[in-house]
Enzyme design. Sequence first.
Site, short mmCIF file in Angstrom:
data_model
loop_
_atom_site.label_atom_id
_atom_site.label_comp_id
_atom_site.label_asym_id
_atom_site.label_seq_id
_atom_site.Cartn_x
_atom_site.Cartn_y
_atom_site.Cartn_z
N PRO A 25 0.79 -1.28 -0.10
CA PRO A 25 0.10 -0.12 0.01
C PRO A 25 0.71 1.03 -0.02
O PRO A 25 1.81 1.35 0.72
CB PRO A 25 -0.77 -0.16 1.19
CG PRO A 25 -0.62 -1.50 1.69
CD PRO A 25 0.57 -1.80 1.13
N CYS A 28 0.18 9.33 -1.11
CA CYS A 28 0.87 10.37 -1.36
C CYS A 28 0.19 12.01 -0.90
O CYS A 28 -1.20 11.80 -1.04
CB CYS A 28 1.10 10.44 -2.84
SG CYS A 28 2.05 11.84 -3.62
N HIS A 70 9.06 6.30 -6.25
CA HIS A 70 7.81 7.12 -6.08
C HIS A 70 8.00 8.54 -6.43
O HIS A 70 7.59 9.34 -7.04
CB HIS A 70 7.41 6.89 -4.43
CG HIS A 70 6.13 7.88 -4.17
ND1 HIS A 70 5.06 7.45 -4.27
CD2 HIS A 70 6.30 9.23 -4.16
CE1 HIS A 70 4.34 8.53 -3.72
NE2 HIS A 70 4.93 9.58 -3.63
N GLU A 71 9.23 8.85 -5.72
CA GLU A 71 9.68 10.34 -6.12
C GLU A 71 10.43 10.57 -7.30
O GLU A 71 9.97 11.47 -8.10
CB GLU A 71 11.04 10.59 -5.31
CG GLU A 71 10.48 10.82 -3.69
CD GLU A 71 9.11 11.69 -3.62
OE1 GLU A 71 8.91 12.61 -4.18
OE2 GLU A 71 8.35 11.38 -2.57
N HIS A 74 7.26 11.15 -9.72
CA HIS A 74 6.92 12.51 -9.62
C HIS A 74 7.55 13.41 -10.64
O HIS A 74 7.12 14.09 -11.57
CB HIS A 74 6.88 13.16 -8.13
CG HIS A 74 6.07 12.84 -7.55
ND1 HIS A 74 4.56 13.12 -7.44
CD2 HIS A 74 6.05 12.13 -6.21
CE1 HIS A 74 3.99 12.65 -6.41
NE2 HIS A 74 4.70 12.14 -5.72
#
Length: 111
Positions: A25, A28, A70-71, A74
Amino acid sequence: MDLMYLHVVINPEVKILDYSKIIFPEACESVKGFFADVPRYRALELKGLDENGKQFSQYATGWLARIIQHEMDHLNGIIYTDIMDRKSLTCSCWNVVNDRGGRVELPYGVY
């Protein structure tokens, strides 16, 4: 989970070292109030320049590898909802919604 200090990474590049994925899971601050299962690669190498312009390389697995991916997403205009298991999207604030009889406010802006 290990303690990780903040790092400046200029021109980051990621090389995947283990193509097997872990589904976990993820949430953000760009999509407040929700989380979903997101597959991420198990291990990677992060390369870039530090705050002094010196090249560095870092091996990452587990939670740190997940955060780096994750970053990096972005930076590439991707958020977790683009790659999540759509059936797993969940509101993370149902307890608040229920406690307040459906009257809640989820602010999405600069405070």
